[in-house]
Design an enzyme around this catalytic site. Structure first.
Site, PDB file in Angstrom:
ATOM      1  N   SER A  12      29.959  39.889  72.906  1.00 41.26           N
ATOM      2  CA  SER A  12      28.617  40.042  72.346  1.00 41.26           C
ATOM      3  C   SER A  12      27.546  39.750  73.382  1.00 41.26           C
ATOM      4  O   SER A  12      26.568  40.489  73.508  1.00 41.26           O
ATOM      5  CB  SER A  12      28.456  39.120  71.133  1.00 41.26           C
ATOM      6  OG  SER A  12      29.372  39.474  70.112  1.00 41.26           O
ATOM      7  N   ALA A  13      27.714  38.657  74.143  1.00 38.49           N
ATOM      8  CA  ALA A  13      26.715  38.306  75.147  1.00 38.49           C
ATOM      9  C   ALA A  13      26.761  39.252  76.335  1.00 38.49           C
ATOM     10  O   ALA A  13      25.727  39.733  76.805  1.00 38.49           O
ATOM     11  CB  ALA A  13      26.929  36.865  75.605  1.00 38.49           C
ATOM     12  N   GLU A  33      35.772  42.882  82.208  1.00 39.35           N
ATOM     13  CA  GLU A  33      36.457  42.540  80.967  1.00 39.35           C
ATOM     14  C   GLU A  33      37.958  42.490  81.219  1.00 39.35           C
ATOM     15  O   GLU A  33      38.520  43.396  81.839  1.00 39.35           O
ATOM     16  CB  GLU A  33      36.139  43.559  79.879  1.00 39.35           C
ATOM     17  CG  GLU A  33      36.993  43.491  78.624  1.00 39.35           C
ATOM     18  CD  GLU A  33      36.945  42.125  77.952  1.00 39.35           C
ATOM     19  OE1 GLU A  33      38.010  41.634  77.533  1.00 39.35           O
ATOM     20  OE2 GLU A  33      35.842  41.537  77.859  1.00 39.35           O
ATOM     21  N   ALA A  34      38.597  41.426  80.747  1.00 45.04           N
ATOM     22  CA  ALA A  34      40.041  41.274  80.949  1.00 45.04           C
ATOM     23  C   ALA A  34      40.841  42.252  80.099  1.00 45.04           C
ATOM     24  O   ALA A  34      41.924  42.690  80.504  1.00 45.04           O
ATOM     25  CB  ALA A  34      40.469  39.841  80.630  1.00 45.04           C
ATOM     26  N   HIS A 470      34.031  29.691  65.212  1.00 43.08           N
ATOM     27  CA  HIS A 470      32.624  29.530  65.582  1.00 43.08           C
ATOM     28  C   HIS A 470      32.425  28.376  66.566  1.00 43.08           C
ATOM     29  O   HIS A 470      31.365  27.730  66.555  1.00 43.08           O
ATOM     30  CB  HIS A 470      31.763  29.254  64.339  1.00 43.08           C
ATOM     31  CG  HIS A 470      31.857  30.294  63.278  1.00 43.08           C
ATOM     32  ND1 HIS A 470      31.664  30.026  61.932  1.00 43.08           N
ATOM     33  CD2 HIS A 470      32.127  31.617  63.347  1.00 43.08           C
ATOM     34  CE1 HIS A 470      31.812  31.134  61.230  1.00 43.08           C
ATOM     35  NE2 HIS A 470      32.096  32.114  62.076  1.00 43.08           N
TER      36      HIS A 470
END
Length: 533
Positions: A12-13, A33-34, A470
């Site tokens: 998201s970030a 990105e992995a 979260h």
């Protein structure tokens, strides 16, 4: 390609940052990105998350230390694909309360108050209910509030209203006690992850490059300045340099792990592992807070709800065909169809508990495992203390980046959290006791009517509940030298390095984290673009 900024993590970030930073044509951006590209069709199906979270192709699984008297070890799941956790989460779009952001300012972080953050949310949103003083329209992130798929959802809202909650069209439009249909990051029955909202529309920008399948293991320094990252791509070592900044967007677990592996953390813990302590920063991995959900399930007296549509292979096939034909049906719904906020004590100034309700019931399963529905008709709710005060921590256990972390969730260790969790279950039971919902119910099946006092309810949350997915605060920003980040999200003790994700938040936002993380990244982009920040 010349690279000015390297962003680690396309969740998201990371997707928001890549969008915002690459809008400057003079700034070259590389997003790493992995996981793989987000091409699997199930990634666009909202209810597909029930299978995706258990699939190691698209999810990281971080084992925790055992919790509760049953000593249950959980697996905390995070997205490992373009879009990150926004590609496999439950889609609930929840911004938190005004007071959450004003609290950031009170903690010494100017520029993060509600007056600054509300315009950010409005800029991000393309809300199906249209623009207003509190909502955005025309932004990159679609937010739908679809009609109730099952009549039980309307009965849940009506019963909440009987309990005294405001029945509202938009649960993000108020900080009062309220209940309504869950806003979701979707459009037309299809998930819209952060990658689809922010990254894919700008992929053709010449100054933006995206590489998947790259696992970052550490930050590269020259002196005290971050100049790149080191990792692996398809089994081979890689080192990537940048001219301006490294921005870690690897989440509340991945970012503190990378800092510790890079020598930024508690030196007394890192040195025995063979990791040179570059910056003594004991709070890296500490101050972690996470929601602990207590479950409530009932057996129904009628064959209503989603169990009949999703609990068997034949029923799943029929629902899949309906979804393919119409983009509708139970597969188009969020993880929980109804969202509520309530007070466990009427004298409180604002809600301290969140409840999520859905017209289905689940078989027993562990966090991180595939969710399966019961065959018999049932209904479910979960609830948790919105702003827990219990703190956990995580730490690397080896210089080997593939070694498991030590994750102590620290659940329900404070009197506040145990009291609020107990009050949450009691209020949920009161809601289900209201009409028109009550006449559908046969019996409470989880946790059971014998679970009554505070200790019993806390035990039920620990032994039969699950995390909220979260976790936050593990690289928290603040004004003190001991805080990992400064209020502009720069890592203290070095230059050219920031952390932008849920780990940077020093106070828990009241609810789900996807929307706040996107807004945090949107705001942080201003600091990265301003070279004086």
């Amino acid at each position: 390609m010349r690279v000015d900024v390297v962003i680690v993590g396309a969740g998201s970030a990371g997707c928001v940052l890549a969008n915002r930073l690459s809008a400057d044509p003079d700034l070259s951006v590389l997003l790493l990105e992995a996981g793989p590209r987000d091409r699997h069709p199930l990634l666009r199906v909202p209810k597909g998350f029930g299978k995706l979270i258990a699939d190691p192709r698209f999810a990281w699984h971080f084992p925790t230390e055992p919790v509760g008297s049953a000593r249950r070890a959980e697996k905390w799941v995070r997205g490992r694909v373009l879009g990150g956790s926004s590609a496999i989460n439950g889609l609930v779009y929840n911004r938190g309360h005004r007071e959450d952001y004003d609290e950031l300012v009170r903690l010494g972080n100017p520029g993060w108050g509600w007056e600054e953050m509300l315009p950010v949310f409005r800029a991000i949103e393309d809300h199906a209910l249209g623009g207003s003083a509190s909502r955005g329209a025309g932004g990159p992130q679609p937010v739908d509030v679809p009609a109730a798929e099952d009549p039980l959802c309307e009965d849940m809202i009506a019963s909440g209203a009987q309990l005294g909650l405001d029945a509202v069209e938009d649960v993000n439009d108020s900080d009062a006690e309220r209940i309504g249909l869950s806003p979701m990051t979707a459009r037309g029955g299809r998930r819209v992850s952060a990658a689809h909202a922010f990254l894919h529309p700008v992929r053709r920008r010449p100054n933006l490059r995206v590489r998947t399948g790259v696992t970052v293991d550490s930050v590269v320094f020259e002196g005290d300045r971050a100049v790149g990252v080191r990792g692996r791509a398809r089994g081979r070592p890689v080192e990537i340099r940048c001219a301006r900044e490294v921005v870690l967007c690897a989440g509340s677990i991945g970012s503190p792990k990378l800092l510790q592996l890079s020598g930024i953390g508690p030196g007394e813990a890192l040195r025995p592992l063979g990791i040179t302590a570059r910056v003594e920063s004991p709070q890296v991995g500490a101050r972690m807070r996470e929601h602990r959900a207590v479950p409530l399930q009932f057996r129904l007296n009628d064959d209503l709800g989603y169990n009949r549509h999703l609990s068997s292979p034949g029923a799943q096939a029929r629902s899949a065909l309906r979804y393919l034909a119409t983009s509708g049906g139970p597969l188009a719904a969020a993880s929980f169809d109804v969202l509520g906020f309530l007070k466990t004590d009427p004298d409180l100034p604002r809600p301290d508990a969140q409840v999520l309700l859905a017209p289905f019931s689940l078989r027993p399963h562990d966090a991180g495992g595939e969710a399966e529905l019961e065959r018999e008709p049932g209904v479910q709710a979960i609830g948790y203390a919105l702003r827990p005060t219990s703190e956990g921590r995580l730490a690397v256990t080896s210089a080997d980046p593939d070694a498991d972390l030590a994750i102590d969730p620290g659940f329900l260790t404070t009197a506040h959290d145990r009291r609020t969790t107990a009050g949450t279950l009691r209020r949920m039971r009161e809601l289900f006791a209201q009409e028109p919902l009550a006449h559908h119910l046969v019996e409470e099946t989880l946790p059971g009517t014998d679970v009554v006092d505070e200790d019993e309810i806390a035990d039920a949350a620990l032994n039969r509940g699950h995390c909220g997915y979260h976790a936050m605060g593990t690289c928290a920003m603040g004004p003190a030298d001991a805080d990992v980040l400064d209020p502009r999200m720069r890592v203290r003790g070095v230059s050219g390095l920031r952390v932008v994700d849920s780990s940077s938040l020093p106070a828990m936002v009241s609810g789900n984290l996807n929307a706040p993380v996107m807004a945090t990244a949107w705001r942080a982009a201003e600091f990265v673009l301003d070279q004086s920040s």
